[in-house]
Design a protein around this motif. Sequence first.
Motif, PDB file in Angstrom:
ATOM      1  N   TYR A 245      26.922  37.686 -16.509  1.00 56.43           N
ATOM      2  CA  TYR A 245      27.552  38.280 -15.108  1.00 56.43           C
ATOM      3  C   TYR A 245      28.553  38.931 -15.995  1.00 56.43           C
ATOM      4  O   TYR A 245      29.866  38.855 -15.409  1.00 56.43           O
ATOM      5  CB  TYR A 245      28.185  37.110 -14.364  1.00 56.43           C
ATOM      6  CG  TYR A 245      27.164  36.361 -13.779  1.00 56.43           C
ATOM      7  CD1 TYR A 245      26.392  36.521 -12.523  1.00 56.43           C
ATOM      8  CD2 TYR A 245      27.100  34.889 -14.238  1.00 56.43           C
ATOM      9  CE1 TYR A 245      25.540  35.829 -11.975  1.00 56.43           C
ATOM     10  CE2 TYR A 245      26.029  34.086 -13.817  1.00 56.43           C
ATOM     11  CZ  TYR A 245      25.105  34.509 -12.802  1.00 56.43           C
ATOM     12  OH  TYR A 245      24.415  33.530 -12.287  1.00 56.43           O
ATOM     13  N   PRO A 246      28.469  40.200 -16.522  1.00 57.74           N
ATOM     14  CA  PRO A 246      29.331  40.957 -17.287  1.00 57.74           C
ATOM     15  C   PRO A 246      30.162  41.670 -16.416  1.00 57.74           C
ATOM     16  O   PRO A 246      31.339  42.121 -16.482  1.00 57.74           O
ATOM     17  CB  PRO A 246      28.421  41.917 -18.139  1.00 57.74           C
ATOM     18  CG  PRO A 246      26.996  42.051 -17.555  1.00 57.74           C
ATOM     19  CD  PRO A 246      26.957  40.520 -16.855  1.00 57.74           C
ATOM     20  N   GLU A 247      29.494  42.099 -14.984  1.00 59.21           N
ATOM     21  CA  GLU A 247      30.503  42.863 -13.958  1.00 59.21           C
ATOM     22  C   GLU A 247      31.876  41.916 -13.703  1.00 59.21           C
ATOM     23  O   GLU A 247      32.725  42.747 -13.227  1.00 59.21           O
ATOM     24  CB  GLU A 247      29.716  43.150 -13.057  1.00 59.21           C
ATOM     25  CG  GLU A 247      29.483  42.196 -11.901  1.00 59.21           C
ATOM     26  CD  GLU A 247      28.053  41.268 -12.452  1.00 59.21           C
ATOM     27  OE1 GLU A 247      27.686  40.280 -11.537  1.00 59.21           O
ATOM     28  OE2 GLU A 247      27.587  41.504 -13.657  1.00 59.21           O
ATOM     29  N   GLN A 248      31.657  40.652 -13.656  1.00 58.62           N
ATOM     30  CA  GLN A 248      32.755  39.822 -13.354  1.00 58.62           C
ATOM     31  C   GLN A 248      33.789  39.733 -14.365  1.00 58.62           C
ATOM     32  O   GLN A 248      34.758  39.403 -14.083  1.00 58.62           O
ATOM     33  CB  GLN A 248      32.292  38.428 -12.799  1.00 58.62           C
ATOM     34  CG  GLN A 248      31.373  38.425 -11.786  1.00 58.62           C
ATOM     35  CD  GLN A 248      31.952  38.693 -10.449  1.00 58.62           C
ATOM     36  OE1 GLN A 248      33.181  38.523 -10.193  1.00 58.62           O
ATOM     37  NE2 GLN A 248      31.526  39.781  -9.952  1.00 58.62           N
ATOM     38  N   ALA A 249      33.510  39.914 -15.679  1.00 61.21           N
ATOM     39  CA  ALA A 249      33.978  39.703 -16.940  1.00 61.21           C
ATOM     40  C   ALA A 249      35.418  41.018 -16.984  1.00 61.21           C
ATOM     41  O   ALA A 249      36.186  40.792 -17.594  1.00 61.21           O
ATOM     42  CB  ALA A 249      33.383  39.669 -18.256  1.00 61.21           C
ATOM     43  N   THR A 250      35.014  42.094 -16.354  1.00 64.08           N
ATOM     44  CA  THR A 250      36.037  42.898 -16.497  1.00 64.08           C
ATOM     45  C   THR A 250      37.060  43.125 -15.202  1.00 64.08           C
ATOM     46  O   THR A 250      37.907  43.879 -15.105  1.00 64.08           O
ATOM     47  CB  THR A 250      35.565  44.415 -16.846  1.00 64.08           C
ATOM     48  OG1 THR A 250      34.649  44.629 -15.584  1.00 64.08           O
ATOM     49  CG2 THR A 250      34.656  44.188 -17.927  1.00 64.08           C
ATOM     50  N   ARG A 251      36.815  42.303 -14.135  1.00 64.27           N
ATOM     51  CA  ARG A 251      37.442  42.413 -13.056  1.00 64.27           C
ATOM     52  C   ARG A 251      38.897  41.762 -13.029  1.00 64.27           C
ATOM     53  O   ARG A 251      39.164  40.729 -13.738  1.00 64.27           O
ATOM     54  CB  ARG A 251      36.803  41.847 -11.792  1.00 64.27           C
ATOM     55  CG  ARG A 251      35.425  42.501 -11.456  1.00 64.27           C
ATOM     56  CD  ARG A 251      34.763  42.003 -10.032  1.00 64.27           C
ATOM     57  NE  ARG A 251      33.776  42.621  -9.837  1.00 64.27           N
ATOM     58  CZ  ARG A 251      33.043  42.757  -8.537  1.00 64.27           C
ATOM     59  NH1 ARG A 251      33.267  41.615  -7.659  1.00 64.27           N
ATOM     60  NH2 ARG A 251      31.840  43.410  -8.465  1.00 64.27           N
TER      61      ARG A 251
END
Length: 251
Positions: A245-251
């Motif tokens: 879930y890379p999109e969550q790793a930058t939030r």
Amino acid sequence: MRRLIPDPVFVLSPPRSGSTLLRSVLDSHSRIHAPHELHLTLLAVEERSWAAGEHSDRYASIALGEIGLTLAEAEHLLWDRVLHHELTRSGKQLIVNKTTDNVLNWRRIAECWPGARYLFLFRNPAHIADSLARAWAHRPDIDTVARTKMFVTAMDAARAALPGHDIRYEDLTARPETTVRALCEFLGVPWEPDMLEYGRFDHGTYVRGIGDWSDTIRSGVIQPPRPAPVAVSEELRSACAAWGYPEQATR
């Protein structure tokens, strides 16, 4: 040691990952019994003293040793007997055990059933923590982020050591037929379309303590997942990235 159920299937997942939905879908199959949480590893065999006030005897251990058993192995017999009872009662051929704590006790489960198979159910860790916070809103003392991390760590260790089949909650809810077809193939049973209409079947009572109890699961309909939280805890970013879930790793 011979088991009455030599090759049960265990769902390994963190809490709030859709395991009650998964077990309800599986339990809708004509050959699969997936009961509510049985909490097998909370069932223990206890050695007591022969008489009040005597604390040094180990008569039970001695007796078990004479027949080639330890207390832990006696517990394994108990767990196996419970599964056998439940499967026999259902009249089906294959049992799938879903209990949240399974993943924390995977070593004991694997020791008890060397022939077991495993379903690894994943969900966005940020979403797990958010769902835990909502489910346990009355318990501010529970650190839902730390609890999520504990289960993530256990899942990673179990998946590295055990054979199994990966399932994502997001796929189960967004692409149920494709996901469940692949699951049936792994389990060696034919695909049955009625599985997706789990509300048509009796799966027991949905109550707290033995699975999800929300209105969503009670609806009997597979529903799309909630959007993941916009804000993600710093402590969960690496878990989100590692679980895809890379999109969550930058939030």
